[in-house]
Design a protein around this motif. Structure first.
Motif, mmCIF file in Angstrom:
data_model
loop_
_atom_site.group_PDB
_atom_site.id
_atom_site.type_symbol
_atom_site.label_atom_id
_atom_site.label_comp_id
_atom_site.label_asym_id
_atom_site.label_seq_id
_atom_site.Cartn_x
_atom_site.Cartn_y
_atom_site.Cartn_z
ATOM 1 N N MET A 65 0.816 -1.206 0.000
ATOM 2 C CA MET A 65 0.000 0.000 0.000
ATOM 3 C C MET A 65 0.856 1.267 0.000
ATOM 4 O O MET A 65 0.536 2.260 -0.661
ATOM 5 N N VAL A 66 1.971 1.239 0.724
ATOM 6 C CA VAL A 66 2.863 2.403 0.769
ATOM 7 C C VAL A 66 3.482 2.657 -0.600
ATOM 8 O O VAL A 66 3.506 3.785 -1.098
ATOM 9 N N ALA A 67 4.002 1.598 -1.230
ATOM 10 C CA ALA A 67 4.621 1.752 -2.542
ATOM 11 C C ALA A 67 3.590 2.134 -3.600
ATOM 12 O O ALA A 67 3.885 2.913 -4.514
ATOM 13 N N ARG A 96 9.058 17.354 -6.297
ATOM 14 C CA ARG A 96 8.641 16.452 -5.249
ATOM 15 C C ARG A 96 9.795 16.180 -4.331
ATOM 16 O O ARG A 96 10.938 16.203 -4.770
ATOM 17 N N ALA A 97 9.500 15.872 -3.068
ATOM 18 C CA ALA A 97 10.557 15.616 -2.099
ATOM 19 C C ALA A 97 11.450 14.474 -2.583
ATOM 20 O O ALA A 97 12.312 14.661 -3.429
ATOM 21 N N LEU A 98 11.257 13.286 -2.077
ATOM 22 C CA LEU A 98 12.106 12.159 -2.466
ATOM 23 C C LEU A 98 11.607 11.498 -3.740
ATOM 24 O O LEU A 98 12.337 10.724 -4.369
ATOM 25 N N LEU A 99 10.392 11.825 -4.167
ATOM 26 C CA LEU A 99 9.846 11.176 -5.361
ATOM 27 C C LEU A 99 10.665 11.481 -6.606
ATOM 28 O O LEU A 99 10.624 10.729 -7.579
ATOM 29 N N THR A 100 11.391 12.588 -6.607
ATOM 30 C CA THR A 100 12.217 12.914 -7.771
ATOM 31 C C THR A 100 13.333 11.893 -7.962
ATOM 32 O O THR A 100 13.884 11.773 -9.057
ATOM 33 N N LEU A 146 9.001 1.985 -8.542
ATOM 34 C CA LEU A 146 7.917 1.937 -7.573
ATOM 35 C C LEU A 146 6.874 0.891 -7.953
ATOM 36 O O LEU A 146 6.306 0.218 -7.090
ATOM 37 N N ARG A 147 6.631 0.753 -9.262
ATOM 38 C CA ARG A 147 5.715 -0.301 -9.713
ATOM 39 C C ARG A 147 6.277 -1.675 -9.347
ATOM 40 O O ARG A 147 5.542 -2.554 -8.885
ATOM 41 N N PHE A 148 7.571 -1.854 -9.553
ATOM 42 C CA PHE A 148 8.210 -3.125 -9.192
ATOM 43 C C PHE A 148 8.049 -3.408 -7.704
ATOM 44 O O PHE A 148 7.735 -4.537 -7.300
ATOM 45 N N VAL A 149 8.220 -2.384 -6.867
ATOM 46 C CA VAL A 149 8.133 -2.581 -5.421
ATOM 47 C C VAL A 149 6.730 -2.998 -5.014
ATOM 48 O O VAL A 149 6.556 -3.968 -4.259
ATOM 49 N N TRP A 150 5.688 -2.298 -5.496
ATOM 50 C CA TRP A 150 4.350 -2.679 -5.042
ATOM 51 C C TRP A 150 3.907 -4.012 -5.624
ATOM 52 O O TRP A 150 3.173 -4.757 -4.970
ATOM 53 N N GLN A 151 4.376 -4.362 -6.819
ATOM 54 C CA GLN A 151 4.034 -5.671 -7.369
ATOM 55 C C GLN A 151 4.733 -6.783 -6.587
ATOM 56 O O GLN A 151 4.124 -7.823 -6.284
ATOM 57 N N LEU A 152 6.003 -6.567 -6.256
ATOM 58 C CA LEU A 152 6.737 -7.560 -5.464
ATOM 59 C C LEU A 152 6.106 -7.724 -4.085
ATOM 60 O O LEU A 152 5.889 -8.852 -3.613
#
Length: 321
Positions: free
Chosen positions: A202-204, A222-226, A233-239
């Motif tokens: 959910m966070v990713a 964006r803060a850290l999003l840059t 990020l897609r890889f992280v939430w899928q994993l």
């Protein structure tokens, strides 16, 4: 949804020349209301996770359990409020340049920065102290660790790639653990894996949604999003989604060979509802519209219905009906 980590990843726009507004002058009559707003009451619903472990173990309605869990909920909420107050006090100047965050009470001048620090400090001291006096030692230790971790996030960890994701995820995991610690319930390894990776999912997904939405807006920073790419990020939430599903299935099958007297194997059947819930939430993540997890869960009727079915199945399993 978020500890301070989630809200810090929102978009930071550069206001056009002459458009930046000065914060409104402090209003003494509005200070109590401003402090309450800064404590983020809307986010307190996340602390309901303190009942996760007792509910999973079938100990939620045991004698004195609700009283202890209510106390733990209040203490965890106080710690989270302390972090929000300190975070907003530290970020007051930056928030004043943000189109949305400039309306926060501290940034807008409704709550003076020193007062936000003071109230946050008092809550940050009193909550762990009360836990040490009223709760088992592991609860006080976990609350202290949560507070230290979140304050470290406010100061520096929110600027460190991947670590920021881990901090937010760990905050959710701590919520899910503390109820079990308060009641002396052993925490299943599969419970911890499912909860941890479910939170990371959910966070990713939230970060991914923010990145997708911000990529379409010119001049946005964006803060850290840059530093993240949407692909990563897609890889992280899928994993994370895959590991959460696997962990839950192993957890549900862990007692598959134990004789039971229930009408149906509800625990194993609940895997279907859990997988459907993950797949349904992934639809919004894939579209880049999972920026506010609580809104997705509460506003999507299909997801809410799946959640109710899952709760019913798991409840029947716990009751051995």
């Amino acid at each position: 949804m978020t500890d301070t980590a989630v809200t810090d990843t929102a978009v930071l726009r550069r206001p056009a020349s002459g458009q930046q507004q000065e914060p409104a002058p402090p209003r003494r009559a509005g200070i109590p209301a401003g402090l309450l707003r800064t404590a983020r009451p809307r986010q307190w619903i996340k602390n309901v996770l303190v009942v996760a472990a007792p509910a999973a173990a079938g100990e939620l309605f045991s004698p004195s359990a609700l009283g202890r869990l209510g106390l733990v909920f209040v203490l965890f909420t106080a710690c989270a409020a302390a972090v929000y107050l300190v975070n907003d006090a530290r970020d007051a100047e930056a928030d004043r340049a943000h189109p949305v965050k400039r309306h926060r009470p501290v940034a807008a001048g409704q709550v003076p920065v020193p007062l936000a620090y003071a109230v946050g400090g008092v809550l940050g001291v009193l909550a762990p102290a009360a836990a040490a006096w009223l709760c088992p030692p592991p609860v006080a230790a976990l609350l202290t660790a949560y507070l230290a971790m979140q304050l470290a996030y406010c100061v520096s960890l929110k600027h460190v790639l991947v670590v920021d994701l881990a901090v937010v995820t760990t905050g959710f995991l701590m919520r899910a653990m503390i109820g079990g610690l308060a009641l002396g319930i052993p925490l299943s390894r599969w419970f911890l894996i499912t909860t941890g990776f479910g939170a990371l999912f959910m966070v990713a997904a939230k970060r991914y949604s923010e990145a997708v939405q911000m990529a379409e807006k010119e001049g946005a920073t964006r803060a850290l999003l840059t530093e993240y790419t949407t692909g990563y990020l897609r890889f992280v939430w899928q994993l994370a989604a895959g590991v959460a599903v696997l962990g839950y299935c192993l957890w549900a099958m862990e007692e598959g060979g134990v004789p039971h007297t229930s009408v149906l194997p509800w625990r194993q059947l609940s895997m279907v509802a859990f997988v459907l819930a993950v797949l349904r939430y992934a639809v919004f993540a894939d579209r880049g519209t999972a920026g506010e997890p609580e809104d997705v869960v509460l506003r999507d009727r299909a997801l809410a219905l799946i959640g109710v079915v899952w709760l019913a199945m798991y409840g029947l399993a716990v009751a051995n009906w």
